[in-house]
Design a protein around this motif. Structure first.
Motif, short mmCIF file in Angstrom:
data_model
loop_
_atom_site.label_atom_id
_atom_site.label_comp_id
_atom_site.label_asym_id
_atom_site.label_seq_id
_atom_site.Cartn_x
_atom_site.Cartn_y
_atom_site.Cartn_z
N GLU A 12 0.83 -1.20 0.00
CA GLU A 12 0.00 0.00 0.00
C GLU A 12 0.87 1.26 0.00
N GLY A 35 2.35 1.82 -3.34
CA GLY A 35 1.35 2.43 -4.22
C GLY A 35 1.25 3.93 -4.00
N GLY A 87 3.83 5.73 -5.90
CA GLY A 87 3.87 5.55 -7.34
C GLY A 87 4.58 4.30 -7.82
N GLN A 88 4.88 3.39 -6.93
CA GLN A 88 5.58 2.15 -7.28
C GLN A 88 4.55 1.03 -7.47
N THR A 89 3.74 1.20 -8.52
CA THR A 89 2.63 0.28 -8.75
C THR A 89 3.09 -1.14 -9.03
N ALA A 133 4.06 -2.73 -5.82
CA ALA A 133 2.87 -2.99 -5.02
C ALA A 133 2.14 -4.23 -5.52
N ARG A 134 1.98 -4.33 -6.84
CA ARG A 134 1.30 -5.50 -7.42
C ARG A 134 2.06 -6.79 -7.12
N THR A 192 -5.04 -0.33 -2.17
CA THR A 192 -3.89 0.05 -3.00
C THR A 192 -4.32 0.38 -4.42
N ALA A 193 -5.19 -0.44 -4.97
CA ALA A 193 -5.69 -0.19 -6.33
C ALA A 193 -6.42 1.14 -6.40
N VAL A 248 -3.83 4.00 -6.45
CA VAL A 248 -3.11 4.18 -7.72
C VAL A 248 -4.06 4.52 -8.87
N ASP A 290 -6.79 2.67 -10.13
CA ASP A 290 -7.17 1.56 -11.00
C ASP A 290 -8.47 0.94 -10.48
N TRP A 302 -9.09 -2.90 -11.06
CA TRP A 302 -8.28 -3.72 -10.16
C TRP A 302 -8.92 -3.72 -8.76
#
Length: 80
Positions: free
Chosen positions: A4, A7, A10-12, A15-16, A43-44, A47, A49, A52
């Motif tokens: 989280e 995210g 900006g480190q998607t 995070a994923r 987290t989604a 970011v 999304d 997601w």
């Protein structure tokens, strides 16, 4: 929580990756799935999304449709 925070920064992809690992480790245990998908949905959302976030929320709700794990289920319900 690491995913989280990644995210938020900006480190998607990072995070994923962490959330994928967490989801695999959760297996079929309802509490573990609810915990993992709660972090994933938040987290989604962070970011930006929504697809997601919705997929994660749907998996979490399927694991615990009665929201037995109070605050965790609340996050999932908000995302769906």
């Amino acid at each position: 929580m690491f995913a989280e925070i990644a995210g938020y920064h900006g480190q998607t992809a990072k995070a994923r990756a962490v959330l994928d690992t967490l989801a695999k480790a959760a297996g079929d245990d309802p509490y573990s799935v609810t915990t993992a998908t709660s972090f994933e949905a938040r987290t989604a959302a962070v970011v930006g999304d929504p697809a997601w976030a919705l997929r994660a929320a749907e998996r979490g709700i399927a694991a615990d449709p009665h929201f037995s794990f109070a605050s965790l289920g609340t996050y999932l319900g908000l995302q769906s």
